[in-house]
Write an enzyme that holds these catalytic residues in place. Structure first.
Site, mmCIF file in Angstrom:
data_model
loop_
_atom_site.group_PDB
_atom_site.id
_atom_site.type_symbol
_atom_site.label_atom_id
_atom_site.label_comp_id
_atom_site.label_asym_id
_atom_site.label_seq_id
_atom_site.Cartn_x
_atom_site.Cartn_y
_atom_site.Cartn_z
ATOM 1 N N THR A 411 0.815 -1.220 0.000
ATOM 2 C CA THR A 411 0.000 0.000 0.000
ATOM 3 C C THR A 411 0.847 1.267 0.000
ATOM 4 O O THR A 411 0.351 2.346 0.290
ATOM 5 C CB THR A 411 -0.920 0.011 1.230
ATOM 6 N N GLY A 413 2.315 4.540 -1.000
ATOM 7 C CA GLY A 413 1.879 5.581 -1.930
ATOM 8 C C GLY A 413 0.378 5.773 -2.022
ATOM 9 O O GLY A 413 -0.097 6.562 -2.852
ATOM 10 N N THR A 414 -0.408 5.098 -1.167
ATOM 11 C CA THR A 414 -1.864 5.233 -1.273
ATOM 12 C C THR A 414 -2.337 6.660 -0.999
ATOM 13 O O THR A 414 -3.177 7.196 -1.720
ATOM 14 C CB THR A 414 -2.584 4.266 -0.307
#
Length: 475
Positions: A411, A413-414
């Site tokens: 996850t 860079g979400t």
């Protein structure tokens, strides 16, 4: 001819009319209609002169309502006539062939008549209910579509138009939308004008809209500037960037941070904004207080819609914002945030409250609005439940956005991707609720399709998400 955002002035009872119009012009108003039936002749003349100068400095047109003599006297760009005013030909004879003449209409027959008599544009209304005692009878959005099909000159939708109504009117064929209270009575006329004026970007070709990301560099490519520019480009807009810090990081965590001097951040900002310009701004890692202050000043000066992602802690736990920067975030940046997008730990850090459920998410979000954020997206990924629930607070309204929880460690860079997608959809002409809904589709796809990269938290998959979004999910 009128196109884009068309502003009609209200009364000047508190003496702030010129200041509010000036702010709205910064927000993208293309035409100002000066309406002042209650003012004296001297007051009208003085204000009309000031407005003409301000409009022309901003590249906008000034139209005088109901007073062709005043329009001629100050050399305004044109006049707007009602059904009971002088004829178009009389106004043309008085003002000359190069001036703009518009006519208010309430039906297809009136619109056709005005066009045949030489009107340069047609205003149709009232499209939606309005509280104005002088408002004509309601004609509705269907009448707007019929008039659009019947006439060839530009069409201005008028009456009760806010951001939602403007969205509908543009899709129905309006070349311009006329607003009064939704901009003139807003606490920030410039921002209210900007969010409506951007709706017209949906008519542009690709790249559609410009997005400036102001954030740190992730040499691993999964987050920060790199994730933002991937998102902006893959979704079809033009991306520019201002780098606030260099980081040495990978999927295992942040190894080092090198902040960029705030003076050089300012040089980057000026280089982009004074030449290329931008429609929206997305902020991420701002590193320290001097940078936060400089960025906030630029957002205010250029009257831009800013999606503020208050990046504080890296995925691996490394702090990305010092105490001075946090203080500046609260005092300088939050009041400039069109949309603040904290996750729950960030919301807790800013508000000093615990956030463990939906009720507490709303409570914290309202506190953030009290601190100055215009709208807040509370990201609920840290909640312990079956669904991933985000809570969007737009003014006093609230909207729950639910999607199935995706079990994955990849996850990285979400947050960056989600906020930059929202800024991109805003720049492309979607109103805020639709922009967030589409961005949530995109971020869910990027998590679902994430692949292993490195030994820790892998990056979301921007490329596959964009492919699936445009082929399967675009509404």
């Amino acid at each position: 001819m009128p196109s884009g955002l068309y502003l009609i002035t209200d009364d000047n009872s508190d003496g702030s009319l010129f200041k509010r119009v000036e702010s709205a012009l910064k927000g993208g108003v293309r035409t100002v209609q000066y309406r002042a039936k209650e003012a004296t002749a001297d007051e009208r003349f003085g204000m009309a002169q000031k407005l003409r100068k301000a409009c022309h400095a901003a590249g906008a047109k000034l139209i005088i309502n109901d007073f062709p003599e005043l329009a001629k006297e100050i050399d305004a760009d044109g006049v707007h006539l009602g059904q009971d005013d002088m004829s178009v030909s009389q106004a043309r004879q008085m003002l000359g062939r190069d001036k703009i003449i518009g006519v208010s209409t309430h039906s297809v027959d009136q619109a056709l008549k005005a066009e045949s008599h030489g009107a340069d544009y047609i205003a149709l209304g009232s499209i939606f209910p309005t509280s104005s005692k002088d408002a004509p009878e309601l004609v509705g959005i269907d009448a707007l579509r019929k008039v659009r099909r019947a006439i060839r000159v530009p069409l201005v939708a008028i009456g009760g138009i806010d951001i939602t109504g403007a969205d509908l009117a543009i899709d129905a064929g309006a070349d311009a939308v006329a607003v009064i209270s939704s901009v003139m009575q807003d606490r920030s006329p410039g921002i209210a004008a900007r969010e409506i004026s951007l709706l017209f970007n949906r008519k542009l070709g690709r790249p559609r809209g410009r997005v400036l990301t102001i954030a740190g560099s992730d040499c691993g490519g999964g987050a920060g500037i790199q994730a933002d520019l991937k998102t902006i480009s893959l979704l079809g807009s033009y991306g520019s960037c201002v780098i606030t810090a260099l980081t040495a990081q990978n999927t295992l965590g942040v190894k080092g941070v090198f902040p960029i001097d705030s003076n050089f951040v300012t040089e980057q900002l000026n280089a982009v904004l004074d030449d290329i310009g931008t429609d929206t701004i997305k902020t991420g890692m701002l590193s320290w207080g001097g940078t936060v202050t400089r960025v906030a000043q630029a957002i205010r000066r250029h009257c831009l819609l800013a999606v503020v992602d208050p990046v504080m802690i890296a995925k691996g736990g490394a702090p990305l914002l010092d105490k001075e920067a946090l203080d500046s975030l609260l005092s300088q940046m939050l009041p400039q945030a069109y949309l603040l997008t904290p996750n729950l730990p960030e919301a807790e850090k800013i508000t000093g409250t615990k956030v463990r459920n939906l009720a507490e998410m709303e409570e914290a979000g309202r506190l953030l609005q009290d601190l100055g954020a215009r709208n807040v997206l509370m990201k609920g990924g840290h909640l312990i439940n079956d669904d991933a629930v985000d809570l969007l607070l737009i003014g006093d309204a609230k909207h729950e956005l639910r999607s199935p929880r995706i079990e994955t460690k990849n996850t990285h860079g979400t947050g960056c991707t989600y906020s930059s997608a929202i800024a991109t959809f805003l720049a492309q002409g979607l109103p805020l609720l639709k922009a967030v809904e589409e961005a949530k589709k995109f971020i869910d796809l990027s998590i679902i399709t994430a692949v292993e990269s490195g030994k820790g938290h892998g990056s979301v998959n921007h490329v596959e998400a964009a492919f699936r979004y445009f082929h399967e999910h675009r509404s």
